[in-house]
Design a protein around this motif. Structure first.
Motif, PDB file in Angstrom:
ATOM      1  N   THR A  40       0.896  -1.179  -0.056  1.00 56.15           N
ATOM      2  CA  THR A  40       0.081   0.049   0.074  1.00 56.15           C
ATOM      3  C   THR A  40       1.068   1.284  -0.062  1.00 56.15           C
ATOM      4  O   THR A  40       0.344   2.311  -0.503  1.00 56.15           O
ATOM      5  CB  THR A  40      -1.110   0.159   1.308  1.00 56.15           C
ATOM      6  N   SER A  41       1.966   1.214   0.588  1.00 56.69           N
ATOM      7  CA  SER A  41       3.023   2.353   0.753  1.00 56.69           C
ATOM      8  C   SER A  41       3.425   2.567  -0.717  1.00 56.69           C
ATOM      9  O   SER A  41       3.619   3.706  -1.371  1.00 56.69           O
ATOM     10  CB  SER A  41       4.171   2.092   1.530  1.00 56.69           C
ATOM     11  N   ALA A  42       3.804   1.577  -1.587  1.00 64.43           N
ATOM     12  CA  ALA A  42       4.190   1.638  -2.943  1.00 64.43           C
ATOM     13  C   ALA A  42       3.053   2.356  -3.922  1.00 64.43           C
ATOM     14  O   ALA A  42       3.267   2.866  -4.575  1.00 64.43           O
ATOM     15  CB  ALA A  42       4.704   0.290  -3.526  1.00 64.43           C
ATOM     16  N   LEU A  43       1.671   1.982  -3.526  1.00 63.67           N
ATOM     17  CA  LEU A  43       0.579   2.423  -4.172  1.00 63.67           C
ATOM     18  C   LEU A  43       0.498   3.963  -4.038  1.00 63.67           C
ATOM     19  O   LEU A  43       0.257   4.790  -4.875  1.00 63.67           O
ATOM     20  CB  LEU A  43      -0.567   1.782  -3.676  1.00 63.67           C
ATOM     21  N   VAL A  44       0.851   4.320  -2.708  1.00 63.85           N
ATOM     22  CA  VAL A  44       0.630   5.707  -2.538  1.00 63.85           C
ATOM     23  C   VAL A  44       1.633   6.391  -2.950  1.00 63.85           C
ATOM     24  O   VAL A  44       1.601   7.745  -3.560  1.00 63.85           O
ATOM     25  CB  VAL A  44       0.523   5.973  -0.798  1.00 63.85           C
ATOM     26  N   MET A  45       2.969   6.006  -2.956  1.00 62.84           N
ATOM     27  CA  MET A  45       4.008   6.784  -3.652  1.00 62.84           C
ATOM     28  C   MET A  45       3.903   6.716  -5.024  1.00 62.84           C
ATOM     29  O   MET A  45       4.190   7.793  -5.653  1.00 62.84           O
ATOM     30  CB  MET A  45       5.306   5.827  -3.379  1.00 62.84           C
ATOM     31  N   SER A  46       3.347   5.537  -5.764  1.00 63.08           N
ATOM     32  CA  SER A  46       3.007   5.843  -7.088  1.00 63.08           C
ATOM     33  C   SER A  46       2.067   6.909  -7.555  1.00 63.08           C
ATOM     34  O   SER A  46       2.389   7.854  -8.578  1.00 63.08           O
ATOM     35  CB  SER A  46       2.470   4.470  -7.670  1.00 63.08           C
TER      36      SER A  46
END
Length: 271
Positions: free
Chosen positions: A243-249
């Protein structure tokens, strides 16, 4: 001596202002940096730094067809809303300021309404209106397009109104008419280029807000038309790194879009 002392005090005040700005910038950047580090960490538990670094969460995210579909749906809805808002709000704001200036107080009141009514309350009313025939729009992207348009109206109108107030609208229109231009031609060739930056700001602010909107999308369409924020909500029980990767994307995409829009605006000024 007084001049040197005044200069010294001014330099000291300048350094204080710089330190305050640096502190505020660091405070704002800290959550973003922490989220990014967490998104590339293999594990990050009780230690100060992560155990290792990896890009597998980003690869897993961008190889997920469900994420790509949700991202594409969000883009389609947001871009469609911005196109609709531009074609409606741009000429309407111009007409209000040029032809009907007495309507300005009424418009200032109307644009507050989308924020005066909580999203949960407005979504319940929309469910009652558009759940059944002849306007069965609940669960379809069309109801999102309409509600997002209402949300974008205050951002569009306020930015365009500020731009029109700062360019001397009536003077420009009078000069264009004296040179033989029609009202439509003067609007397209003179007014629109002069308020380009205000329009660009309104579009960027609206896009960022709409891409992050969750309440209306979740209640009105849910998983029947899964957007990016609904996808993020549905994936909340998976790995926090994912989910952190999703937010950063999402953050990087918005940042790149803002950079491209700024470059295009500067190129337009140069030309």
């Amino acid at each position: 001596m007084p001049n040197k002392r005044a200069t010294s005090l001014a330099d000291e005040g300048l350094w204080i202002h710089k330190l305050v700005l640096i502190a505020v910038a660091a405070l704002l950047a800290l959550p973003i940096i922490a989220t990014f580090i967490y998104s590339i960490a293999t594990q990050w538990g009780a230690t100060v730094l992560p155990d290792g670094l990896t890009l597998k969460w980003y690869l897993q995210l961008w190889q997920d067809p469900r994420f790509l579909q949700a991202f594409g749906r969000s883009l389609i809805i947001c871009l469609g809303t911005l196109v609709l808002s531009t074609f409606v709000m741009l000429p309407m704001t111009f007409v209000v300021f040029y032809r009907f200036p007495r309507l300005k107080p009424l418009m200032d009141l109307v644009i507050i309404m989308p924020f005066a009514i909580p999203p949960v309350v407005s979504s319940v009313g929309l469910l009652q209106l558009f759940a059944d025939e002849p306007f069965a729009l609940v669960g379809t992207p069309w109801i999102l397009l309409g509600t997002y348009f209402i949300i974008a109206v205050p951002f569009m109108y306020r930015a365009l109104a500020n731009s029109l107030q700062g360019i001397g609208l009536h003077d420009l229109m009078d000069a264009a008419h004296l040179l033989g231009a029609s009202t439509t031609k003067a609007f397209l060739l003179i007014i629109v280029p002069n308020i380009r930056k205000g329009l660009l700001v309104s579009l960027l602010v609206s896009f960022s807000f709409l891409m992050g909107e969750f309440v209306l999308a979740n209640i009105l369409v849910g998983t029947r038309y899964e957007t990016l924020q609904i996808y993020l909500y549905n994936m909340r029980h998976t790995s926090g790194h994912f989910t952190s990767a999703l937010v950063m994307s999402y953050f990087i995409f918005t940042l790149l879009l803002t950079w491209v829009a700024t470059r295009l605006s500067r190129q337009g000024d140069t030309v």
